[in-house]
Design a protein around this motif. Structure first.
Motif, short mmCIF file in Angstrom:
data_model
loop_
_atom_site.label_atom_id
_atom_site.label_comp_id
_atom_site.label_asym_id
_atom_site.label_seq_id
_atom_site.Cartn_x
_atom_site.Cartn_y
_atom_site.Cartn_z
N GLU A 134 0.85 -1.34 -0.03
CA GLU A 134 -0.05 -0.09 0.08
C GLU A 134 0.88 1.39 -0.18
O GLU A 134 1.91 1.25 0.68
CB GLU A 134 -0.89 0.20 1.32
CG GLU A 134 -2.14 -0.93 1.24
CD GLU A 134 -1.72 -2.24 2.21
OE1 GLU A 134 -1.02 -1.70 3.42
OE2 GLU A 134 -2.08 -3.40 2.12
N TYR A 135 0.50 2.28 -0.62
CA TYR A 135 1.01 3.68 -0.75
C TYR A 135 0.31 4.41 0.17
O TYR A 135 -0.86 4.87 0.06
CB TYR A 135 1.14 4.00 -2.14
CG TYR A 135 1.92 5.50 -2.45
CD1 TYR A 135 3.04 5.43 -2.89
CD2 TYR A 135 1.01 6.62 -1.96
CE1 TYR A 135 3.73 6.63 -2.97
CE2 TYR A 135 1.83 7.97 -2.21
CZ TYR A 135 3.01 7.93 -2.72
OH TYR A 135 3.84 8.98 -2.89
N HIS A 136 1.21 4.89 1.38
CA HIS A 136 0.62 5.71 2.40
C HIS A 136 1.08 7.11 2.42
O HIS A 136 2.34 7.18 1.85
CB HIS A 136 1.06 5.21 3.67
CG HIS A 136 0.47 3.88 4.17
ND1 HIS A 136 1.11 2.75 3.67
CD2 HIS A 136 -0.80 3.60 4.63
CE1 HIS A 136 0.35 1.66 4.34
NE2 HIS A 136 -0.99 2.19 4.71
N TYR A 137 0.23 8.10 2.52
CA TYR A 137 0.53 9.45 2.34
C TYR A 137 -0.05 10.34 3.33
O TYR A 137 -1.12 9.86 3.57
CB TYR A 137 0.69 9.90 0.89
CG TYR A 137 -0.69 9.79 0.47
CD1 TYR A 137 -1.45 8.68 -0.15
CD2 TYR A 137 -1.59 10.96 0.47
CE1 TYR A 137 -2.82 8.57 -0.55
CE2 TYR A 137 -3.04 10.97 0.14
CZ TYR A 137 -3.28 9.76 -0.41
OH TYR A 137 -4.90 9.52 -0.84
N VAL A 195 4.49 8.84 -6.53
CA VAL A 195 3.82 7.76 -6.92
C VAL A 195 4.38 7.39 -8.05
O VAL A 195 4.31 6.25 -8.47
CB VAL A 195 2.18 8.33 -7.04
CG1 VAL A 195 1.44 7.32 -7.81
CG2 VAL A 195 1.67 8.64 -5.53
N ASN A 196 4.57 8.54 -9.00
CA ASN A 196 5.06 8.03 -10.42
C ASN A 196 6.34 7.36 -10.19
O ASN A 196 6.46 6.43 -11.24
CB ASN A 196 5.33 9.38 -11.36
CG ASN A 196 4.08 9.82 -11.84
OD1 ASN A 196 2.98 9.09 -11.90
ND2 ASN A 196 3.70 11.15 -12.17
N HIS A 197 7.21 7.52 -9.46
CA HIS A 197 8.38 6.76 -9.21
C HIS A 197 7.96 5.53 -8.87
O HIS A 197 8.66 4.41 -9.39
CB HIS A 197 9.42 7.66 -8.07
CG HIS A 197 10.55 6.69 -7.90
ND1 HIS A 197 11.63 6.77 -8.81
CD2 HIS A 197 11.08 6.07 -6.72
CE1 HIS A 197 12.48 6.14 -8.35
NE2 HIS A 197 12.20 5.54 -6.97
N TRP A 198 7.04 5.00 -7.94
CA TRP A 198 6.48 3.80 -7.77
C TRP A 198 6.42 3.16 -9.14
O TRP A 198 6.64 1.87 -9.46
CB TRP A 198 5.47 3.77 -6.46
CG TRP A 198 5.80 3.96 -5.46
CD1 TRP A 198 6.88 4.69 -4.95
CD2 TRP A 198 5.12 2.95 -4.27
NE1 TRP A 198 6.83 4.54 -3.47
CE2 TRP A 198 5.64 3.48 -3.04
CE3 TRP A 198 4.15 2.09 -4.26
CZ2 TRP A 198 5.55 2.96 -1.96
CZ3 TRP A 198 3.94 1.46 -3.18
CH2 TRP A 198 4.52 1.89 -1.84
N ILE A 199 5.44 3.85 -9.80
CA ILE A 199 4.79 3.22 -10.88
C ILE A 199 6.03 2.93 -12.06
O ILE A 199 5.79 1.85 -12.60
CB ILE A 199 3.83 4.22 -11.65
CG1 ILE A 199 2.87 4.37 -10.66
CG2 ILE A 199 3.43 3.77 -12.97
CD1 ILE A 199 1.67 5.45 -11.00
#
Lengths: 169, 151
Positions: B66-69, B81-85
């Protein structure tokens, strides 16, 4: 002196002490034996059957039914939903198939693809199975859909464990 | 597939079949109690959505961590987020879905390199109740259909 056989005082005491001692020994041993064989008497989780649906609801067309089981999985004990595709053959035999694709575990659907109206179809990679759950060659799955153990009691269908059917076609 | 040892080893062996990834976007803000409660509930709800969709298409979808922010700073989060993607598309993954209940992402959907799937969620409730369960089931089948249309 009468000629009837008399029980002497010594004999009487012997008998009664043996009797009472026997009871006491049995009283101590019984729980021990019960503890020792306890694991054998535990109902095995594997053989548990769950009521799923009334037999009269089954048709010759596969229908999807769901039910819940308690599953102990390492740290967690949780309620897990299981499902099956169930239909009746012409001879009245019940067939209960697991809906889990044997390729990578997606959920298969009956007749969901218009091109294959009489097959189970897996939407992930186009895996297909015949109505009896046997995989169709040259599609990704390499094994038939597992069959559930089943029994019918008082008009109710009970399903147990899904049994894999080997490597199939 | 989930992010656990068993599924990831299976993924490593059959990468060519798994081309879709779901990343749940989970906000939190500890300033207000009410908001915290709502976000905690929505986190549970979102995880449930994601895991139900994954269950349906286990063999083709990988559920990412999960991406938490911290909520309210969406513009700053876009790059991360784009880096993760980017990491995931290199693996490769063809379809990246960002699951969220936070509608602020919709305005930024053009800047994101994945597909935002905004789910109209509940504010609060009981996840065990049968109404909520049937609501979730209904939505899951629609999301599943939506994902299938991308394949």
């Amino acid at each position: 002196m009468s000629d009837k056989k008399q029980v002497s005082r010594r004999q009487f005491l012997n008998y009664s002490l043996t009797g009472v001692g026997g009871f006491m020994a049995a009283g101590m041993l019984a729980p021990m034996v019960r503890f020792a064989i306890d694991p054998v008497l535990q109902p095995s989780a594997a053989g548990k059957f769950k009521a799923v649906v009334e037999e009269s609801e089954l048709t010759s067309e596969p229908q999807r039914f769901t039910w819940k089981i308690n599953q102990k999985d390492g740290w967690y004990e949780s309620e897990v939903e299981k499902s099956a595709w169930v239909y009746k053959k012409e001879n009245g035999e019940i067939v209960a198939l697991s809906p889990i694709c044997t390729h990578l575990g997606c959920t298969v659907d009956w007749a969901s693809n218009e091109e294959y109206p009489n097959q189970f179809y897996c939407p992930c990679h186009g895996g297909r199975y015949k109505k009896n759950g046997v995989n169709i060659p040259n599609t990704p799955p390499t094994a038939p859909l597992p069959l559930y153990e089943h029994k019918v009691e008082e008009g109710m269908l009970y399903l147990g464990q899904a049994k894999s059917r080997g490597s199939g076609v | 597939m989930r992010w656990n040892q068993e599924d990831i080893s299976l993924y490593a062996e059959s990468k060519e079949y798994i081309d879709t990834m779901i990343i749940p976007l989970i906000p939190f803000d500890v300033q207000k109690d009410e908001l915290m409660k709502k976000q905690a509930f929505q986190k549970e709800l979102l995880k449930l959505f994601a895991s139900e969709v994954e269950k349906e298409y286990k063999g083709r979808i990988l559920l990412a961590p999960e991406y938490h922010y911290i909520s309210g700073r969406h513009k700053e989060e876009v790059d991360r987020v784009n880096h993760w993607i980017g990491q995931f598309t290199n693996l490769p993954f063809d379809h990246i879905f960002l699951f969220t209940l936070d509608m602020n992402w919709r305005k930024l959907s053009n800047d994101l390199q994945g597909e935002i799937v905004w789910l109209p969620g509940l504010q609060s409730g009981n996840l065990q109740s049968s109404e909520v369960q049937s609501f979730i089931k209904e939505q899951v089948s629609q999301i599943a259909e939506m994902i299938r249309s991308y394949w």
